[in-house]
Design a protein around this motif. Sequence first.
Motif, short mmCIF file in Angstrom:
data_model
loop_
_atom_site.label_atom_id
_atom_site.label_comp_id
_atom_site.label_asym_id
_atom_site.label_seq_id
_atom_site.Cartn_x
_atom_site.Cartn_y
_atom_site.Cartn_z
N VAL A 27 51.22 23.12 94.61
CA VAL A 27 50.19 23.57 95.56
C VAL A 27 50.70 23.44 96.99
O VAL A 27 51.39 22.48 97.33
CB VAL A 27 48.86 22.77 95.42
N ASP A 28 50.37 24.44 97.78
CA ASP A 28 50.79 24.45 99.19
C ASP A 28 49.89 25.43 99.93
O ASP A 28 49.59 26.51 99.41
CB ASP A 28 52.26 24.91 99.31
N PRO A 29 49.46 25.08 101.14
CA PRO A 29 48.60 26.02 101.87
C PRO A 29 49.36 27.20 102.44
O PRO A 29 48.77 28.23 102.75
CB PRO A 29 48.04 25.17 103.01
N LEU A 45 55.22 23.13 110.51
CA LEU A 45 55.20 21.86 109.78
C LEU A 45 56.20 21.85 108.65
O LEU A 45 56.47 20.82 108.07
CB LEU A 45 53.78 21.61 109.24
N ASN A 46 56.71 23.01 108.30
CA ASN A 46 57.65 23.09 107.19
C ASN A 46 59.07 23.03 107.72
O ASN A 46 59.54 23.92 108.40
CB ASN A 46 57.40 24.41 106.45
N GLY A 47 59.76 21.94 107.36
CA GLY A 47 61.15 21.80 107.80
C GLY A 47 62.06 22.79 107.11
O GLY A 47 62.99 23.31 107.71
N SER A 48 61.79 23.06 105.83
CA SER A 48 62.71 23.86 105.03
C SER A 48 62.89 25.26 105.60
O SER A 48 63.98 25.83 105.52
CB SER A 48 62.22 23.96 103.59
N GLN A 49 61.82 25.83 106.15
CA GLN A 49 61.92 27.20 106.65
C GLN A 49 62.61 27.26 108.00
O GLN A 49 62.87 28.34 108.53
CB GLN A 49 60.53 27.83 106.70
#
Length: 372
Positions: A27-29, A45-49
């Motif tokens: 799950v992820d918004p 907020l997403n480091g990966s992107q």
Amino acid sequence: MIVVGAGLVGVAAAWWLQSHGHRVLIVDPGGGSEHGSGSGSGANLNGSQAALGVLMARVFHRSRGRAWRLRQQSLDLWEQWRQILEGRAHPIPWRPGLLLLASDPAELERQQALVTDPMRQGMGLQLWSQDKLAELSPAGPAAVGGLFSESDGQLDPGLTLHALLSDGIEAGLCHQSGRAVALEPRGGGWQVRLEPGGVAEAEWVLVCAGVASGALLEPLDVLEPMEPVLGQALELERAPNDAPRPTPPETLWNWPGAVVHGGVNLVPRPDLPGGRRFWLGATLEPGLRADPARLETLRELGGAAPPWLEAAHERGRWQGLRCRPQGQPAPLLEQVAPGLLLLSGHYRNGVLLAPASADWALRWIEGAGKRS
Ligand SMILES: Cc1cc2nc3c(=O)[nH]c(=O)nc-3n(C[C@H](O)[C@H](O)[C@H](O)COP(=O)(O)OP(=O)(O)OC[C@H]3O[C@@H](n4cnc5c(N)ncnc54)[C@H](O)[C@@H]3O)c2cc1C
């Protein structure tokens, strides 16, 4: 089992568990899986992107201990995963080779020690002289020598995330859009409350929500201090006149892979339109706010930027948050309550360490694990 958070760490864990026969819901918004989606004013907020995808394992400065072991295991797993995904028509774009430049004699001495380190024999490390560095085209930043690793390298984090998720979904991985807002123990397992609505239940829950992980655990009286460290990066394009023309695209870069200078990564992207683009990053800015002036400093490479880099045009900029544990080494891999695993705090190396973290969770769940 439920994985909370679909950054690289969560997706890697979900995919690996799924590959071992477990039923997994992730799950992820977020909906945007586009790399660099953190560009603009707000912090992503997403480091990966936001990541550049540089994998530094063989050239790690220590040769023993947990961090060394996790890095070596992860690089080996990435190789294994690439082969699996390639065979299933979800290839991960991978460019082998990493060149660490030494800007002073002390750094060169440390690099020499790594090449002769008994733990690293057979790992494909070589010292490069200044004469050898002079053959780089375009010229690298000024350096007194360098350490080349043939088995470290760089992958595209956005495309990798997409490949893992697509392959997992084809094999039955369930992916739900939603934000976990509460984790509650329920009948020997866990219930996850989601926004905008719904609940999910499972025996195991993996909290892989990056910098948001701490807030999810707080109501359970689990205190895992961690702080955001923002990173900014650039996509640049070499000016048309910085190489003799006409130049065939394949000769625009003869670099042996990504180049690292003073902790800054220069990642050639000849695969991007025009063949002249590269990524540069990243800044280290504790907190949530990006300072645009830091990008200027980044481009200067501490005064070592070659003219072609100074003249390059900006094609894009983005930012993201890294999650840094406070008072503990990165990453945080632990069972914080029965059935509740935390995989977070990967700080500057979450792309590299995603497979080893996934494998840690698999081993824990399958009963062979102990705290890493
Ligand atoms: C500019 C930059 C460059 C970097 N370069 C590299 C590099 O070259 N090599 C490297 O190894 N690492 C690099 N990193 C570090 C790396 O990006 C991180 O360590 C890694 O992405 C962490 O992954 P993660 O999945 O733990 O967290 P994230 O990628 O931050 O993902 C967390 C996910 O959790 C989701 N989430 C948050 N709250 C909730 C909730 N309540 N419910 C459900 N989901 C939630 C978010 O939407 C997000 O998708 C870089 C980082 C930055 C910022």
